[in-house]
Scaffold this motif. Structure first.
Motif, short mmCIF file in Angstrom:
data_model
loop_
_atom_site.label_atom_id
_atom_site.label_comp_id
_atom_site.label_asym_id
_atom_site.label_seq_id
_atom_site.Cartn_x
_atom_site.Cartn_y
_atom_site.Cartn_z
N MET A 112 7.93 -0.98 14.61
CA MET A 112 8.60 0.24 14.15
C MET A 112 10.03 0.36 14.66
N ASN B 286 16.05 -3.45 10.46
CA ASN B 286 15.58 -3.68 9.09
C ASN B 286 15.80 -5.11 8.61
N GLN C 155 2.01 -2.93 12.92
CA GLN C 155 1.93 -3.38 14.30
C GLN C 155 0.49 -3.74 14.69
N LYS D 95 12.96 -7.07 9.63
CA LYS D 95 11.79 -6.70 8.82
C LYS D 95 11.85 -7.35 7.44
N SER E 55 0.83 -1.20 0.00
CA SER E 55 0.00 0.00 0.00
C SER E 55 0.87 1.26 0.00
N GLU E 56 0.45 2.25 -0.75
CA GLU E 56 1.18 3.52 -0.81
C GLU E 56 1.11 4.26 0.52
N SER E 57 0.10 3.95 1.31
CA SER E 57 -0.07 4.64 2.60
C SER E 57 0.48 3.82 3.76
N TYR E 58 1.32 2.83 3.46
CA TYR E 58 1.85 1.93 4.49
C TYR E 58 2.57 2.69 5.61
N THR E 59 2.37 2.23 6.85
CA THR E 59 3.16 2.72 7.99
C THR E 59 3.48 1.53 8.89
N ASP E 60 4.58 1.64 9.63
CA ASP E 60 4.93 0.58 10.59
C ASP E 60 3.88 0.44 11.68
N GLU E 61 3.22 1.55 12.01
CA GLU E 61 2.18 1.50 13.03
C GLU E 61 1.01 0.63 12.57
N GLN E 62 0.64 0.75 11.28
CA GLN E 62 -0.43 -0.09 10.74
C GLN E 62 -0.02 -1.57 10.78
#
Length: 274
Positions: free
Chosen positions: A246, A250, A216, A253, A207-214
């Motif tokens: 987060m 790396n 988690q 990840k 997703s272009e809106s990806y975040t590490d918080e999402q």
């Protein structure tokens, strides 16, 4: 399994042949750059370089060794070939399943187009699909002997047979979910359910809106499953990855992403092999 530190993993991905191979995979398979890079990394590290130590690989990365560049190029070709072959096999399976999905009863097929094995499978399922035993018997007769013999046996016209078929097709469409549940084995349904969970992760990763918080949040929802899955590989700090994505290194990840994609591939192969 070779584990590269974060610095060397990033330096590897910046090598010109790695960048080129990633773009070629992305274009050939119509996937994101992120997924293409993960596929390439997995193929290179776990196959082409599997007989080397981490120290040897890191040295070649530092030297931008020509042999390493060729191995990257060959890994890219491996990925494209394997993925395209998998897609062909999956398409073949999808075509087969059409006979057991809405069209489970693609009774409109000519009797000659069904292989004997497929015909027998469908006939065996008919009593589960149609609760009216007379309907199941009519369908079985049609599959076994064809339309002309069915018309003669049941004293029906061509139009009456076609109307009956259309009515059955509508029944199948109305009860699509039940049809699928009847057709698929318990193990196949478990595989599909697991794939659905994993695809939530790949959709987020791409997703272009990806975040590490999402990420988690998603890990928290499937914590027990992801904990078991990540227990199959070596990580520097798996607890950190699971509890504070987060803040994870790396390299962990990268491993996490590779395991997700590799598990999907493994499940797809299991569905193909049956």
């Amino acid at each position: 399994m070779i584990i590269l530190d974060e610095e060397h993993a990033e330096r590897l991905m910046k090598i010109d042949s790695y960048v080129t191979a990633t773009h070629r995979i992305m274009n050939a398979l119509n996937i994101s750059s992120y997924e293409a890079s993960n596929l390439l990394y997995d193929r290179l590290i776990n196959h082409r370089l599997k007989n080397m130590t981490a120290a040897q690989v890191m040295k070649q990365i530092e030297e931008k060794n020509n042999s390493l560049k060729w191995l990257i190029t060959y890994s890219g070709k491996d990925v494209k070939r394997n993925e395209l072959q998998d897609k062909k096999r999956q398409e073949k399976v999808r075509e087969e399943l059409k006979k057991y999905d809405t069209g489970i009863i693609q009774l409109t097929y000519s009797n000659n187009t069904l292989r004997p094995k497929d015909r027998e499978k469908i006939i065996a399922l008919l009593p589960k699909i149609f609760r009216n035993h007379k309907t199941a018997e009519w369908c079985a007769y049609l599959l076994k002997y064809g339309e002309l013999e069915t018309r003669h046996h049941y004293k029906q016209t061509h139009r009456q047979v076609q109307l009956k078929l259309n009515d059955l097709e509508k029944q199948c469409n109305r009860h699509r979910e039940r049809m699928i549940n009847i057709v698929l084995s318990k193990r196949e349904k478990e595989i599909i359910a697991e794939e659905d969970v994993l695809k939530e992760f790949t959709q987020l990763l791409e997703s272009e809106s990806y975040t590490d918080e999402q990420m988690q949040d998603l890990i928290n929802e499937e914590y027990a499953y992801i904990e078991d899955l990540m227990g199959t590989v070596y990580m520097k700090n798996p607890k950190m990855l699971l509890d504070s994505f987060m803040d994870a290194v790396n390299t962990d990840k990268y491993i996490f992403c590779n395991v997700i994609y590799a598990r999907i591939k493994e499940l797809e192969r299991k569905m193909i092999e049956g």
